[in-house]
Design an enzyme around this catalytic site. Sequence first.
Site, mmCIF file in Angstrom:
data_model
loop_
_atom_site.group_PDB
_atom_site.id
_atom_site.type_symbol
_atom_site.label_atom_id
_atom_site.label_comp_id
_atom_site.label_asym_id
_atom_site.label_seq_id
_atom_site.Cartn_x
_atom_site.Cartn_y
_atom_site.Cartn_z
ATOM 1 N N SER A 36 -64.311 19.362 -38.997
ATOM 2 C CA SER A 36 -63.732 20.702 -39.049
ATOM 3 C C SER A 36 -64.781 21.676 -38.556
ATOM 4 O O SER A 36 -65.947 21.600 -38.983
ATOM 5 C CB SER A 36 -63.300 21.053 -40.472
ATOM 6 O OG SER A 36 -62.816 22.384 -40.539
ATOM 7 N N PHE A 102 -51.157 25.484 -25.900
ATOM 8 C CA PHE A 102 -52.473 24.877 -25.698
ATOM 9 C C PHE A 102 -53.439 25.490 -26.698
ATOM 10 O O PHE A 102 -53.579 26.711 -26.768
ATOM 11 C CB PHE A 102 -52.951 25.140 -24.269
ATOM 12 C CG PHE A 102 -54.351 24.677 -23.952
ATOM 13 C CD1 PHE A 102 -54.666 23.332 -23.920
ATOM 14 C CD2 PHE A 102 -55.347 25.591 -23.656
ATOM 15 C CE1 PHE A 102 -55.941 22.895 -23.612
ATOM 16 C CE2 PHE A 102 -56.630 25.169 -23.335
ATOM 17 C CZ PHE A 102 -56.930 23.823 -23.313
ATOM 18 N N GLN A 173 -53.185 14.966 -16.925
ATOM 19 C CA GLN A 173 -52.291 13.814 -17.086
ATOM 20 C C GLN A 173 -52.931 12.507 -16.624
ATOM 21 O O GLN A 173 -52.416 11.421 -16.919
ATOM 22 C CB GLN A 173 -50.981 14.052 -16.321
ATOM 23 C CG GLN A 173 -50.227 15.313 -16.742
ATOM 24 C CD GLN A 173 -49.693 15.237 -18.162
ATOM 25 O OE1 GLN A 173 -50.273 14.618 -19.023
ATOM 26 N NE2 GLN A 173 -48.566 15.875 -18.408
ATOM 27 N N GLY A 256 -60.472 26.216 -13.110
ATOM 28 C CA GLY A 256 -59.963 25.284 -12.104
ATOM 29 C C GLY A 256 -58.653 25.742 -11.507
ATOM 30 O O GLY A 256 -58.422 25.581 -10.299
ATOM 31 N N ASP A 257 -57.776 26.314 -12.332
ATOM 32 C CA ASP A 257 -56.498 26.819 -11.816
ATOM 33 C C ASP A 257 -56.726 27.977 -10.850
ATOM 34 O O ASP A 257 -56.064 28.080 -9.811
ATOM 35 C CB ASP A 257 -55.606 27.279 -12.969
ATOM 36 C CG ASP A 257 -55.261 26.146 -13.921
ATOM 37 O OD1 ASP A 257 -55.179 24.994 -13.469
ATOM 38 O OD2 ASP A 257 -55.065 26.422 -15.120
#
Length: 324
Positions: A36, A102, A173, A256-257
Amino acid sequence: MPVVVTGSIATDHLMTFPGKFTDQFVEGQMEEVSLSFLVDDLVQHRGGAGANMAYGLALLGLGPVLVGAVGADFADYDAWLTRHGVDTGSVHWSELKHTARFTCTTDVANNQIASFYSGAMSEASMIELAPVAERVGDIDLVIVGPNDPTAMAQHTQECRQLGYRFLADPSQQLAWADGELIRELVDGADLLFTNNYEHGLLLQKTGWTDADVLARVGTWVTTRAAHGVRVEQADTAPIDVIAVPETKPVEPTGGGDALRAGFVAARQWGLGVERAAQVGSAVATAAVEVIGTQEYTLPREAFLARFAEAFGADAADEVAPHLP
């Protein structure tokens, strides 16, 4: 002709841990992990790889068409994207599920631990590209970004059948996909994007060599964080482009996008792959200097000045006529 961006649309819940994750790991006990982390802050932002790329392309004046699946909670997000120049007319609204979510925690070394709830994204396979083309006209490029796996395979197959150029961006993915699916997503792509880790993972899972991949795709772009970008094409020497230096604290989510958006925009402008990688690097740096994947802006004069500092005045002069 428009660029169609298929991929995830999500909300991001981003947290910061003021230590290092690795300091909490116990050597020899990694098979039973119960950890945690007390975080400093929590911010919520719009995200999802497809929406992030579409946002970046819109900032660069391309008017992208976003294709993905969302829940009934998407109304405010829809208004945001539309206001920034993204065509959301082909987004599918689920009647049963929430928009994907997300959740990510970043430590002081920029390591990240994340979870992703797919939600309405599982309905992305209900969207077909032919009706999109009927609505917006001939499609020049389809970005097949990380999304519901069935939707990714379906969109890739449609691109081959309908003759659309496509960009393969399997991204997250790759971690669970088998070699057969990865080969299906990559083969025939005009552009392939991976980061450095994904580059190796793709080779491992497909059984291909670098040469095998380059025989099947037009251009392979590998992002390497602070080490910049490598662009590879068959029978030519690789091109390495530096990362534009940051001047503010870095939040790497979405970088990255943003890089993909900059690269694609420059190629759509007719610029070469090296210049495209430079534009992508500059957009990525702008994106990681703010918290949130769609909070950055690209003021024309400031962007060009920074671009000239990194890549030279001639490079900036070549980019300038295309910036909105």
